[in-house]
Enzyme design. Structure first.
Site, mmCIF file in Angstrom:
data_model
loop_
_atom_site.group_PDB
_atom_site.id
_atom_site.type_symbol
_atom_site.label_atom_id
_atom_site.label_comp_id
_atom_site.label_asym_id
_atom_site.label_seq_id
_atom_site.Cartn_x
_atom_site.Cartn_y
_atom_site.Cartn_z
ATOM 1 N N PHE A 94 34.189 40.869 41.059
ATOM 2 C CA PHE A 94 34.549 41.153 39.668
ATOM 3 C C PHE A 94 33.599 40.417 38.730
ATOM 4 O O PHE A 94 33.397 39.202 38.870
ATOM 5 C CB PHE A 94 35.986 40.691 39.390
ATOM 6 N N ALA A 95 33.043 41.153 37.765
ATOM 7 C CA ALA A 95 32.180 40.552 36.743
ATOM 8 C C ALA A 95 32.728 40.952 35.376
ATOM 9 O O ALA A 95 32.339 41.980 34.815
ATOM 10 C CB ALA A 95 30.747 41.022 36.907
ATOM 11 N N ASP A 119 33.721 35.934 45.097
ATOM 12 C CA ASP A 119 33.494 35.668 43.678
ATOM 13 C C ASP A 119 32.064 35.997 43.272
ATOM 14 O O ASP A 119 31.115 35.762 44.031
ATOM 15 C CB ASP A 119 33.781 34.192 43.351
ATOM 16 N N GLU A 179 45.037 31.775 43.875
ATOM 17 C CA GLU A 179 44.710 30.981 45.059
ATOM 18 C C GLU A 179 45.957 30.317 45.644
ATOM 19 O O GLU A 179 46.090 30.196 46.866
ATOM 20 C CB GLU A 179 43.667 29.917 44.709
#
Length: 249
Positions: free
Chosen positions: A41-42, A131, A223
């Site tokens: 994801f950006a 990430d 998380e």
């Protein structure tokens, strides 16, 4: 290797450099004709990391094997032309922007599970979430492939059980009882078979939403929910902290 733990108490391998033969694994993997997917994801300012991540992952992630990269972004026009290896494919998917990064982070699990159901299950056999602010400097190969994979946090590897960053508030769906817990996993790199990743992301997002209804946010957001899930659904393979090392260490 005798200097590190290479097997969990439930007999799942912990993968360190020097504990496998990549040539043998590559030969076995090639025969199966599998496709692996990578989700990243950006969103917002994180578009800045796209070129560094994609160029390094294209070079080092399962090199020589077919990989589909699924890049979710709210800014698709920022993506310049990226030269991909012949066996790799990049799919850019537009997603909604959220005001807070925590909301973006916690919506990722929902997005992944929805796209598994609608698309990914028909296109890939294994799926990994990584990430975007990562850069690969060495090969990550088929030694990571297994039914359910978690990566041990580099920050938490040497911490004692009572010092690990689990959610402990019992009112949270991510709560882990004080006497329980084995490893602390990073949400920055996890994956496995499409079916298992679907179960994981669905369960974690359900926990996030139940917490939200009760006006609570887990200590480390998605998380914390990932660690709760992997405590009671043991991963079949763990990656050592070498695979997601923080350069601050």
């Amino acid at each position: 290797r005798r200097d590190v733990l290479v097997l969990t108490p439930w007999l799942a391998p912990i993968v360190w450099e020097g504990t496998f033969s990549r040539d043998i694994l590559n030969a076995q993997y090639m025969q199966k004709n599998l496709v692996t997917g990578v989700v990243t994801f950006a969103v917002k300012k994180y578009w800045f990391f796209i070129e560094g991540f994609m160029s390094s992952a294209n070079k080092y992630f399962l090199a020589g094997h077919q990989v589909n990269f699924y890049l979710f972004t709210d800014n698709p026009e920022q993506i310049s032309h990226l030269q991909m290896a012949p066996e790799n494919h990049l799919f850019v998917i537009t997603v909604q922007n959220h005001s807070q990064w925590q909301d973006i982070s916690m919506s990722c699990m929902d997005i992944i599970s929805r796209y598994i159901r609608s698309q990914f299950q028909y296109e890939v056999h294994y799926l990994y979430s990584i990430d975007i602010d990562v850069q690969l400097f060495e090969h990550i190969g088929v030694e990571i492939i297994d039914t359910l994979m978690g990566t041990i946090s580099s920050w938490q590897y040497t911490a004692r059980r009572e010092s690990k960053s689990y959610e402990t508030r019992t009112e949270s769906q991510a709560a882990i009882p004080k006497e329980e817990g084995d490893f602390y996993y990073t949400a920055s790199f996890y994956g496995g078979s499409v079916a298992e990743v679907y179960k994981l992301t669905r369960a974690c997002f359900k926990g996030v939403m139940e917490d939200r209804e009760n006006d609570i946010e887990a200590r480390w957001h998605d998380e914390s929910h990932l660690n709760k899930y992997l405590l009671y659904h043991k991963p079949t393979r763990l990656l050592s902290p070498e695979y997601y090392w923080d350069e601050e260490l």
